[in-house]
Design a protein around this motif. Structure first.
Motif, PDB file in Angstrom:
ATOM      1  N   GLN A  23       0.742  -1.216  -0.121  1.00 36.41           N
ATOM      2  CA  GLN A  23      -0.161   0.061  -0.142  1.00 36.41           C
ATOM      3  C   GLN A  23       0.848   1.313  -0.034  1.00 36.41           C
ATOM      4  O   GLN A  23       0.516   2.266  -1.082  1.00 36.41           O
ATOM      5  N   GLY A  24       1.929   1.131   0.898  1.00 42.88           N
ATOM      6  CA  GLY A  24       2.706   2.421   1.009  1.00 42.88           C
ATOM      7  C   GLY A  24       3.583   2.621  -0.230  1.00 42.88           C
ATOM      8  O   GLY A  24       3.823   3.705  -0.861  1.00 42.88           O
ATOM      9  N   PHE A  25       4.352   1.748  -0.576  1.00 41.62           N
ATOM     10  CA  PHE A  25       5.216   1.476  -1.693  1.00 41.62           C
ATOM     11  C   PHE A  25       4.700   1.668  -3.119  1.00 41.62           C
ATOM     12  O   PHE A  25       4.724   2.634  -4.180  1.00 41.62           O
ATOM     13  N   LEU A  26       4.027   0.564  -3.338  1.00 39.71           N
ATOM     14  CA  LEU A  26       3.106   0.327  -4.801  1.00 39.71           C
ATOM     15  C   LEU A  26       2.028   1.187  -4.941  1.00 39.71           C
ATOM     16  O   LEU A  26       1.617   1.516  -5.889  1.00 39.71           O
ATOM     17  N   GLY A  27       1.315   1.626  -3.781  1.00 37.58           N
ATOM     18  CA  GLY A  27      -0.052   2.162  -3.852  1.00 37.58           C
ATOM     19  C   GLY A  27      -1.224   1.574  -3.926  1.00 37.58           C
ATOM     20  O   GLY A  27      -2.177   2.055  -4.586  1.00 37.58           O
ATOM     21  N   TYR A  40      -5.176  -6.854  -1.219  1.00 34.77           N
ATOM     22  CA  TYR A  40      -4.974  -5.594  -2.144  1.00 34.77           C
ATOM     23  C   TYR A  40      -5.585  -5.715  -3.415  1.00 34.77           C
ATOM     24  O   TYR A  40      -5.599  -6.802  -4.102  1.00 34.77           O
ATOM     25  N   SER A  41      -6.310  -4.762  -3.815  1.00 35.66           N
ATOM     26  CA  SER A  41      -6.686  -4.555  -5.287  1.00 35.66           C
ATOM     27  C   SER A  41      -5.546  -4.232  -6.126  1.00 35.66           C
ATOM     28  O   SER A  41      -4.981  -3.279  -5.593  1.00 35.66           O
ATOM     29  N   VAL A  42      -5.561  -4.738  -7.172  1.00 35.13           N
ATOM     30  CA  VAL A  42      -4.522  -4.368  -8.457  1.00 35.13           C
ATOM     31  C   VAL A  42      -5.422  -3.665  -9.502  1.00 35.13           C
ATOM     32  O   VAL A  42      -6.411  -4.249  -9.889  1.00 35.13           O
ATOM     33  N   PRO A  43      -4.950  -2.558  -9.999  1.00 34.08           N
ATOM     34  CA  PRO A  43      -5.510  -1.979 -11.081  1.00 34.08           C
ATOM     35  C   PRO A  43      -5.608  -2.756 -12.090  1.00 34.08           C
ATOM     36  O   PRO A  43      -4.914  -3.530 -12.431  1.00 34.08           O
ATOM     37  N   SER A  44      -6.611  -2.652 -12.868  1.00 32.04           N
ATOM     38  CA  SER A  44      -6.945  -3.447 -14.062  1.00 32.04           C
ATOM     39  C   SER A  44      -7.293  -4.752 -13.612  1.00 32.04           C
ATOM     40  O   SER A  44      -7.607  -5.550 -14.826  1.00 32.04           O
ATOM     41  N   GLY A  45      -7.699  -5.120 -12.530  1.00 34.67           N
ATOM     42  CA  GLY A  45      -8.174  -6.477 -12.120  1.00 34.67           C
ATOM     43  C   GLY A  45      -7.213  -7.375 -11.451  1.00 34.67           C
ATOM     44  O   GLY A  45      -6.164  -7.213 -11.429  1.00 34.67           O
ATOM     45  N   GLY A  46      -8.011  -8.382 -10.588  1.00 29.90           N
ATOM     46  CA  GLY A  46      -7.257  -8.964  -9.747  1.00 29.90           C
ATOM     47  C   GLY A  46      -6.953  -8.447  -8.445  1.00 29.90           C
ATOM     48  O   GLY A  46      -6.870  -7.267  -8.166  1.00 29.90           O
TER      49      GLY A  46
END
Length: 117
Positions: A23-27, A40-46
């Motif tokens: 969350q902190g580093f990758l956002g 954690y949600s990954v943008p574009s799905g998954g």
């Protein structure tokens, strides 16, 4: 009948350290905190989940979690500023990518990458 999503679960020792990285580093956005698991949600799905009750099997060449971005160099600089030890970004002509690797707090291999075409 259809699949509505995917969550890739990995073991971890410290959800707090995992949160600082993902969350902190990758956002990534925290989708759900289940006390001993965080998803954690990954943008574009998954989604990617970490659980303290699962074994940690890091330190090998796999698995590799690859996160796609147009800002490979920015993430590399951020990793260095945060005291991480990322590989140097490079072009991989075989796969047509620009990328680097680093390890998360549990030792899992994380790749920050963009496609060149």
């Amino acid at each position: 009948m259809k699949i509505n999503g995917v969550i890739f679960f990995l073991g971890c020792h410290s959800l707090e350290k995992i949160n600082e990285f993902y969350q902190g580093f990758l956002g990534l956005e925290l989708f759900r905190d289940q006390r001993n698991c965080r998803i954690y949600s990954v943008p574009s799905g998954g989604m990617i989940g970490f659980c303290e009750h699962l074994p940690v099997e890091a330190g090998t060449l796999s698995p590799i979690m690859t996160f796609l971005t147009e800002f490979v160099d920015d993430f590399h600089e951020k990793a260095i500023k945060l005291g991480m030890a990322p590989d140097r970004p490079s072009i991989n002509e075989k796969f047509g990518i620009y990328h680097f690797f680093l390890k998360d707090p549990e030792g899992y291999r994380v790749e920050i990458q963009k496609f060149l075409d």
